[in-house]
Design a protein around this motif. Sequence first.
Motif, PDB file in Angstrom:
ATOM      1  N   PRO A   1       0.839  -1.206   0.000  1.00 56.00           N
ATOM      2  CA  PRO A   1       0.000   0.000   0.000  1.00 56.00           C
ATOM      3  C   PRO A   1       0.871   1.252   0.000  1.00 56.00           C
ATOM      4  O   PRO A   1       1.970   1.260   0.543  1.00 56.00           O
ATOM      5  N   ARG A   2       0.370   2.326  -0.628  1.00 51.04           N
ATOM      6  CA  ARG A   2       1.146   3.562  -0.654  1.00 51.04           C
ATOM      7  C   ARG A   2       0.208   4.743  -0.462  1.00 51.04           C
ATOM      8  O   ARG A   2      -0.971   4.691  -0.775  1.00 51.04           O
ATOM      9  N   ILE A   3       0.776   5.818   0.041  1.00 51.31           N
ATOM     10  CA  ILE A   3       0.046   7.062   0.248  1.00 51.31           C
ATOM     11  C   ILE A   3       0.666   8.109  -0.662  1.00 51.31           C
ATOM     12  O   ILE A   3       1.878   8.295  -0.670  1.00 51.31           O
ATOM     13  N   GLU A   4      -0.200   8.777  -1.417  1.00 56.62           N
ATOM     14  CA  GLU A   4       0.270   9.842  -2.298  1.00 56.62           C
ATOM     15  C   GLU A   4      -0.333  11.161  -1.834  1.00 56.62           C
ATOM     16  O   GLU A   4      -1.502  11.227  -1.485  1.00 56.62           O
ATOM     17  N   ILE A   5       0.464  12.217  -1.858  1.00 52.39           N
ATOM     18  CA  ILE A   5       0.026  13.549  -1.447  1.00 52.39           C
ATOM     19  C   ILE A   5       0.154  14.491  -2.637  1.00 52.39           C
ATOM     20  O   ILE A   5       1.193  14.526  -3.297  1.00 52.39           O
ATOM     21  N   SER A   6      -0.918  15.236  -2.885  1.00 51.61           N
ATOM     22  CA  SER A   6      -0.894  16.238  -3.957  1.00 51.61           C
ATOM     23  C   SER A   6      -1.071  17.610  -3.333  1.00 51.61           C
ATOM     24  O   SER A   6      -2.002  17.837  -2.568  1.00 51.61           O
ATOM     25  N   GLN A   7      -0.181  18.520  -3.650  1.00 54.93           N
ATOM     26  CA  GLN A   7      -0.292  19.885  -3.144  1.00 54.93           C
ATOM     27  C   GLN A   7      -0.927  20.737  -4.222  1.00 54.93           C
ATOM     28  O   GLN A   7      -0.453  20.789  -5.355  1.00 54.93           O
ATOM     29  N   ILE A   8      -2.040  21.405  -3.855  1.00 56.67           N
ATOM     30  CA  ILE A   8      -2.759  22.246  -4.803  1.00 56.67           C
ATOM     31  C   ILE A   8      -2.708  23.679  -4.303  1.00 56.67           C
ATOM     32  O   ILE A   8      -3.063  23.958  -3.172  1.00 56.67           O
ATOM     33  N   GLU A   9      -2.264  24.585  -5.149  1.00 55.68           N
ATOM     34  CA  GLU A   9      -2.190  25.991  -4.780  1.00 55.68           C
ATOM     35  C   GLU A   9      -3.299  26.739  -5.514  1.00 55.68           C
ATOM     36  O   GLU A   9      -3.400  26.683  -6.739  1.00 55.68           O
TER      37      GLU A   9
END
Length: 54
Positions: A9-17
Amino acid sequence: MIKRNYECPRIEISQIELEEGLAAGSATVRTPNASNQVTQEWQQDDTDYRVIEW
């Protein structure tokens, strides 16, 4: 039955400005009239006493 390889399993983080914020498109701007006066009009409805089920 087809056996597949295990994937961890993996966790992905997306930063939105955001450019101006969440409500940037919900504002209305009114320009001054011919006399260079800015007027504000508020529409006031009757009080609503309904019970709303959530």
